[in-house]
Structure formats: structure tokens, C-alpha cells
Design an enzyme around this catalytic site. Structure first.
Site, short mmCIF file in Angstrom:
data_model
loop_
_atom_site.label_atom_id
_atom_site.label_comp_id
_atom_site.label_asym_id
_atom_site.label_seq_id
_atom_site.Cartn_x
_atom_site.Cartn_y
_atom_site.Cartn_z
N GLU A 1 0.86 -1.35 0.04
CA GLU A 1 -0.15 -0.11 0.01
C GLU A 1 0.96 1.31 -0.09
O GLU A 1 0.42 2.38 -0.54
CB GLU A 1 -0.91 0.01 1.17
CG GLU A 1 -2.27 -0.95 1.19
CD GLU A 1 -2.98 -0.73 0.01
OE1 GLU A 1 -2.94 0.36 -0.85
OE2 GLU A 1 -3.74 -1.74 -0.43
N TYR B 1 -6.45 6.73 4.15
CA TYR B 1 -6.47 5.78 3.16
C TYR B 1 -5.74 4.34 3.52
O TYR B 1 -6.30 3.38 3.63
CB TYR B 1 -6.20 6.19 1.92
CG TYR B 1 -5.85 4.98 0.92
CD1 TYR B 1 -6.98 4.32 0.28
CD2 TYR B 1 -4.67 4.47 0.60
CE1 TYR B 1 -6.77 2.98 -0.50
CE2 TYR B 1 -4.50 3.17 -0.08
CZ TYR B 1 -5.39 2.51 -0.72
OH TYR B 1 -5.26 1.55 -1.43
N ASP C 1 -9.20 4.79 -2.52
CA ASP C 1 -8.04 5.44 -3.55
C ASP C 1 -8.75 6.03 -4.64
O ASP C 1 -9.79 6.24 -4.68
CB ASP C 1 -6.90 4.26 -3.87
CG ASP C 1 -7.51 3.13 -4.57
OD1 ASP C 1 -8.67 3.20 -4.96
OD2 ASP C 1 -6.78 2.16 -4.89
N CYS D 1 -19.15 -0.75 -19.07
CA CYS D 1 -20.27 -0.99 -18.11
C CYS D 1 -21.23 -2.31 -18.43
O CYS D 1 -21.78 -2.76 -17.56
CB CYS D 1 -21.16 0.10 -18.40
SG CYS D 1 -20.39 1.84 -17.88
FE1 SF4 Z 1 -18.31 2.06 -13.74
FE2 SF4 Z 1 -19.95 1.49 -15.61
FE3 SF4 Z 1 -19.96 0.21 -13.55
FE4 SF4 Z 1 -21.17 2.45 -13.41
S1 SF4 Z 1 -21.86 0.67 -14.57
S2 SF4 Z 1 -19.53 1.47 -11.78
S3 SF4 Z 1 -19.72 3.52 -14.62
S4 SF4 Z 1 -18.29 0.28 -15.05
#
Ligand code: SF4
Length: 358
Positions: free
Chosen positions: A38, A121, A139, A198
Site C-alpha cells: 500500500e 487511506y 483510493d 459497463c
Molecule cells: Fe463504472 Fe459503468 Fe460499472 Fe457504473 S456501470 S460502476 S460507470 S463500470
């Protein structure tokens, strides 16, 4: 959001990064390795840290061994990782753990924060990962994930407290250490700064930033201050056997205790040559050569020019003289390694030119 931690942990069990400081599933984490990694990872990438971490744990396998290390050796081993106050604090912390805690790291955030170099942290990360405390470790990766997840539009650094509160509220009582590492891994591999993936994210259905179509723009940041440029002129003194004069920087302050080529102070105003020569380590025939080395520090950029002097054997001034083959083992920070490389390259080019002319 009750099921969010569980979804993240399930994802982590399949996608966790294999990192040398991480305990294998089912193994107990080693607080020494957690702490060391860390500290090294502050402001530094995983790829850069890996070989340093391996070298450190091979040479100093326990906090007790590190506490007994010579500070110079530790600084030499740290050279190139930057932010050298971390190395000095590392040594001071190892000693404090041995002196005040019998060689065992304390297991609460509060007690960890009393140790040198351990801030908010790092205390959270060690408490969660090494001791399964219900602590948040926020972080840069985690900041990004949480800002997107809760669509926090306040720019950083003003948003830090809110992001921290939101993160703390998410930490589950069960497997808080894995949860902390899962958030870090998600930020590093899926919720990346550019083009977050995503469709592969276990938190996609919870993510408010994604729902509003602004996830990739978060976290917002206050405009950066332009870093000023400081200038200095260094003095490269070479003995007939090729050895070069170095000195040690003061123990406290920037690059504290590291080796350097002597130079003028570093300041924003340009140096007049005659004024600069008043800072030479000894009077001599100093010749300005046309190289300039640039290096970025956190709060300023540095531009270093160079004077060169050849020192006759009979008048070699006292000091710390190192031959080029000894540079690698010296506690030279990156800026000085750049300067040494540039000076040696200029010297080699000059010798080639002389050889061609004769
Ligand atoms: Fe990140 Fe997309 Fe997951 Fe939302 S959906 S936490 S923007 S990867």
C-alpha cells in the site's frame, strides 16, 4: 442496494487480479506485505511496483528485518519509485512497529494512523485487508467507481468527503477486506477512467451515473493549477578515472537524504551563469554544455542545465565520488538518473567527435 456488496464479491471471486502482495483465497493475509504494497502503490502503478515489491520482500522478508535495515540501503532499493518521503517513513514505521508494538502491526484504523506514513487511506486499507475490519479504503480507483455509482457531480477534491461517506456505508460486515480489494479491482479493470466497460460491470444495474449517461465524465475535477517551472544548473565534476562528484541532500524536504549532483538552488527565475557559478562545489574551469533535463514533481516542473569540469588528479576536492558503474546501486532519484544519463551521453558523443577529428 442491499445486494450490491454481494454482487461485487461474487464478481471478485471470479475476476480478482493476481498480485504478488495479495493472499491467495483461503490464506491469511500478511500485514507486512499489505502495508508495504500500500505504501509503494501510493501515486505509483501496479506494473512499476511489482519488481520493487519482490526485491523488498526477498531482501527484508519481515517488518523486523526492514526495521534493522540501514536507511541508505533502503533508499538505494527505493531509488526510482519516487516520492522519497515514503521510503523514509517506511523505515520509521517499521522501527515504530517493532519498538512500540512488539513487531506486530496494530489492527485498528485509529492505531495504524499513529504510525509514520500511514494516513486515512492506508489505515483503512490495512485494517480491512489485513485484519478484516469494517473499514473503507478510498483510493483513486474507488473514488471513480463510487462517484459514478452515486452520480456525484461535485468536482474533486471537494467531493472527497461525500465519496468517503458513501463508500463507508457500502462496506459489508462480511469480507470487508475482499470488498475493499474488489472495489479497487473494479476501478482498475472495468470502471476505467476512459471507456468504462459497463456491460461487464456487476454494479451496472445500481449505477446512477450510467443511467444518466454521464458515467464516463465522472468524477469531475476542479481545474488544475498550472505547475510552475523551476530552474537549476548542476555541476558535473569528473576525475581522470571517470568518477563523478555527488552529495547527499538534506534529510528533510524534497528528495530528503537522496544523492544528487551538486547544483544551484532550484527557483523560477532564470540563472545568470556568473551568479550560478557562485554555487559550484569548488572553484574550477566550469564549462556550460548544451543539455537540459526536465522532470515533473507534484507541484512544479524542473529544468536542469549543466556545467562540466574535469578535475586533475592532484587537485581532486574531497567529497563523494562515484564511478558510472556505481551509479546503479546509489540512492539516486529519477531526476538525477536522467541527469547522469544525459551527461554520460554528452560525454560519449564528445569523445566520438574527438576520435573522428584525429
Ligand atoms: Fe463504472 Fe459503468 Fe460499472 Fe457504473 S456501470 S460502476 S460507470 S463500470
Amino acid at each position: 442496494m442491499a445486494a450490491l456488496p454481494l454482487r461485487l464479491l461474487t464478481w471478485y471471486d471470479r475476476h480478482r487480479r493476481d498480485l504478488p502482495w495479495r493472499a491467495k483465497p483461503g490464506d491469511a493475509p500478511d500485514p507486512y506485505r499489505v502495508w508495504l504494497s500500500e505504501i509503494m502503490l501510493q501515486q505509483t502503478t501496479v506494473a512499476t511496483v511489482r519488481p520493487y515489491f519482490q526485491r523488498f520482500v526477498t531482501r527484508w522478508p519481515t517488518v523486523g528485518a526492514l526495521a534493522e535495515a540501514d536507511l541508505d540501503q533502503l533508499l538505494q532499493a527505493w531509488a526510482g519509485l519516487g516520492y522519497y518521503a515514503r521510503a523514509r517513513n517506511l523505515h520509521a514505521c517499521a522501527r515504530a512497529v517493532c519498538r512500540e508494538h512488539g513487531g506486530r502491526f496494530p489492527d485498528t484504523e485509529e492505531d495504524l494512523r499513529t504510525l509514520p506514513g500511514i494516513g486515512l487511506y492506508t489505515a483503512g486499507a490495512i485494517a480491512a485487508i489485513a485484519f478484516e475490519r469494517r473499514a473503507a479504503a478510498v483510493d483513486g480507483n474507488v473514488e471513480r467507481v463510487v462517484a459514478r455509482l452515486f452520480c456525484i457531480e461535485t468536482p474533486l477534491p471537494a467531493a472527497k468527503a461525500k465519496i468517503r461517506d458513501r463508500t463507508e456505508a457500502l462496506v459489508p460486515a462480511n469480507r470487508p477486506g475482499d470488498f475493499a480489494q474488489a472495489l479497487m479491482d473494479l476501478g482498475a479493470t472495468v470502471c476505467t477512467p476512459v471507456n468504462p466497460r459497463c456491460p461487464h460491470c456487476p454494479l451496472a444495474e445500481d449505477c446512477q451515473g450510467r443511467k444518466r449517461g454521464i458515467a464516463a465524465d465522472l468524477p469531475r475535477r476542479a481545474p488544475k493549477r498550472i505547475r510552475p517551472v523551476r530552474r537549476g544548473l548542476a555541476f558535473w565534476a569528473v576525475r581522470p578515472d571517470g568518477a563523478v562528484l555527488f552529495r547527499r541532500r538534506p534529510e528533510s524536504g524534497l528528495l530528503g537524504g537522496m544523492m544528487e549532483v551538486p547544483s544551484t538552488p532550484w527557483r523560477e527565475a532564470p540563472w545568470d551563469e556568473r551568479e550560478a557559478l557562485a554555487h559550484a562545489p569548488f572553484p574550477g574551469t566550469w564549462r556550460r554544455i548544451s543539455i537540459e533535463v526536465e522532470h515533473g514533481f507534484t507541484h512544479f516542473r524542473l529544468a536542469l542545465g549543466l556545467f562540466v569540469a574535469r578535475v586533475p588528479a592532484r587537485t581532486t576536492p574531497p567529497g563523494l565520488w562515484l564511478k558510472p558503474e556505481e551509479f546503479a546501486a546509489a540512492a539516486l532519484p529519477t531526476v538525477m538518473r536522467k541527469l547522469c544519463d544525459a551527461a554520460l551521453a554528452a560525454s560519449a558523443a564528445r569523445q566520438r567527435k574527438t576520435a573522428t577529428a584525429t
